[in-house]
Design an enzyme around this catalytic site. Structure first.
Site: not given
Ligand code: GLN
Length: 535
Positions: A17, A21, A143, A151, A357, A384, A387, A465, A510, A512
């Protein structure tokens, strides 16, 4: 130092819901009236934090300055309030039990039987009060994740009940967010599900003070009165929350419904000054009156779920409004991207972003996207893993190291341009062990990054990592990819740029996560600017 007051936000009838926000919007209004407010989220799942969760489970994992891996709602809190959150702002059942079990092992409970009541609820209450007791805030909004009646939420509701009892009438309150469904066949809005969810709360000893009602249609005075009467709240405490075209409209909608005034009256806090929402209103105006439009391809593998890239999407909204440009972000599934179809799939975009990712799936498609952006001089932003892909692609196709890869994707590669640091090699637990949180970075003068930030010392948040392997630094730089951002303490490469390109920037961090309505992120602003020049 005044004592903090506590506002709890619970959800009824269904999930999704938008408690986050509503909490962020209320906090924004209170902040705009001069109160120091913060928001914390209690999540009823057993994971210690969402760091080990697949993005498809709960969307993106948000990272705070102090390196906590948290629920994505904390991103909304920061974007709305422009104030950083921390580990204390997000607690899960896993974390609560971990503390209690560790205490038990240490013998802290002196031979008592350790139970949900009082040990788990006491630990929840302790954590509910940490930010309140810091003396930094007038108001703590908590929140409670999940839906009343679950439960797994029971210990949280009980802890909230006890805390309200302890804090007293005008020092605490409960806002219940609920759904008023519309039955098209009957042409009616239905209040019964809300009455039932309030009854569930009452059975647990909690009487909500305010109902915030999600609805697709206007709630007329009669329905509001009916809800107030049957749910036992004051007439002015039934708040209509219609669907908005953007989440950033919600604070204005809540202002119109006087949610802030109802809350301040209940907490016996002054509401004399009018809220100062000047910056917010300017942002909304620009957001709703763009003068230009661009399309950005977001290349990633979690494309079915928009929440997986939540902060990136929001950063585009903030920076787009700043540039008075509507940014249309289209998700491109990297698993389906090949050398054969890349021109067809990526032509027509003014910018290409390769997303963060983990793991091998979809990686070759990402490399294809980087190559296309580099060769066709399309503004490129790699975040990340994005890059890391830009480094791998450059090493393979420009430097000539054809088997270059990241150790994460190919543990046997002899050219690990993206490598694992020594301290990471010893790690066996996956939870909470990445390079997390805020790190310093020094920029090279004259680089795209330095121009965007307008300064050379910055800090940004990390969650990864693997790292750029400095053994390849000279080779890569000589071939035309420069390292324009470096960690001053470790020498790790944090930003790479391709010189012979209008705007090609890859960042190990990051950006963002630090974009807010009031402070759109400089790299997103610069990327959009570069993309606008492609029109
Ligand atoms: N998989 C990559 C690492 O672990 C990049 C991680 C990410 O994009 N947040 O370094």
């Amino acid at each position: 130092m005044n004592k903090s007051k506590y506002i709890f936000v619970t959800g009824g009838v269904t999930s999704s819901l938008g408690k986050g926000i509503i909490a962020a919007s209320l906090a924004k209004l209170l902040q705009a009236r001069g109160y120091k407010a913060t928001i914390q989220k209690f999540d009823p799942y057993i994971n210690v934090d969402p760091g080990t969760l697949n993005p498809y489970e709960h969307g993106e994992c948000y990272v705070t300055e102090d390196g906590a891996e948290t629920d994505l709602d904390l991103g909304h809190y920061e974007r709305f309030l422009n104030v950083p959150t921390s580990q204390a702002n997000n607690v899960t059942t896993g974390r609560v039990y971990q503390t209690v079990i560790n205490n038990e092992r240490k013998g802290v409970y002196l031979g008592k039987t350790v139970q949900v009541i009082p040990h788990i609820t006491d630990e929840i209450k302790r954590r509910m009060k940490i930010l309140g007791e810091s003396g930094d805030y007038d108001i703590i909004i908590t929140e409670i994740g999940g839906t009343v009646g679950d439960i797994e939420s029971l210990p949280y509701i009980e802890s909230m009940r006890q805390l309200i009892w302890e804090e007293g009438e005008s020092n605490s309150m409960v806002i219940h967010l609920t759904l008023i469904p519309y039955l098209a066949a009957a042409g009616e809005l239905k209040t019964k599900p809300t009455q039932h969810s309030v009854k569930s709360l009452l059975e647990l000893g909690v009487q909500p003070d305010v109902l915030v009602c999600r609805t697709e249609h206007h709630l007329n005075a009669e329905i509001k009165r009916k809800l107030a009467l049957f749910c036992n709240v004051q007439n002015n405490a039934v708040i209509e929350a219609r669907d908005m075209s953007t989440i950033y409209e919600v604070p204005m909608a809540m202002l119109k419904e006087k949610l802030d005034k109802v809350v301040l009256a209940k907490l016996k806090l002054k509401s004399t000054t009018e809220p100062n929402l000047e910056i917010w209103e300017k942002f909304l105006f620009k957001l709703e009156h763009p003068k230009a439009e661009i399309s950005i391809a977001l290349v990633g593998k979690y494309v079915e779920l928009p929440d997986a890239y939540k902060s990136i999407n929001e950063a585009f909204i903030h920076a787009g409004a700043h540039n008075e440009c509507e940014v249309k972000v289209k998700y491109i599934n990297s698993e389906l991207l090949t050398h054969e179809n890349v021109s067809q799939k990526l032509s027509g975009f003014q910018g290409i972003l390769v997303a963060p990712g983990f793991g091998n799936r979809g990686i070759e498609g990402k490399l294809v996207a980087v190559k296309y952006a580099r060769e066709h001089k399309v503004p490129f932003f790699g975040i990340c893993l994005g890059m890391q892909c830009s480094v791998i692609e450059f090493a393979r196709n420009v430097v000539g190291l054809t088997n270059a890869h990241s150790l994460e994707m190919d543990p046997d590669t002899t050219n690990a341009v993206i490598d694992l640091m020594e301290d990471q090699k010893k790690i066996s637990n996956m939870g909470g062990t990445m390079r997390l949180g805020s790190y310093q970075c020094d920029l090279v003068k004259g680089s795209h990054a330095a121009k965007a930030y307008g300064k050379i010392h910055i800090t940004e948040r990390h969650r990864h990592r693997y790292e750029f392997n400095n053994q390849y630094k000279d080779q890569i730089q000589q071939a035309g990819m420069t390292i324009t951002g470096t960690n001053p303490d470790t020498g790790l490469a944090e930003i790479v740029e391709v010189a012979e390109h209008p705007w090609f920037v890859g960042v190990q961090f990051h950006p963002e996560l630090k974009s807010t309505v009031e402070n759109p992120h400089p790299l997103f602003i610069a990327f959009i600017n570069a993309a606008m020049k492609m029109n």
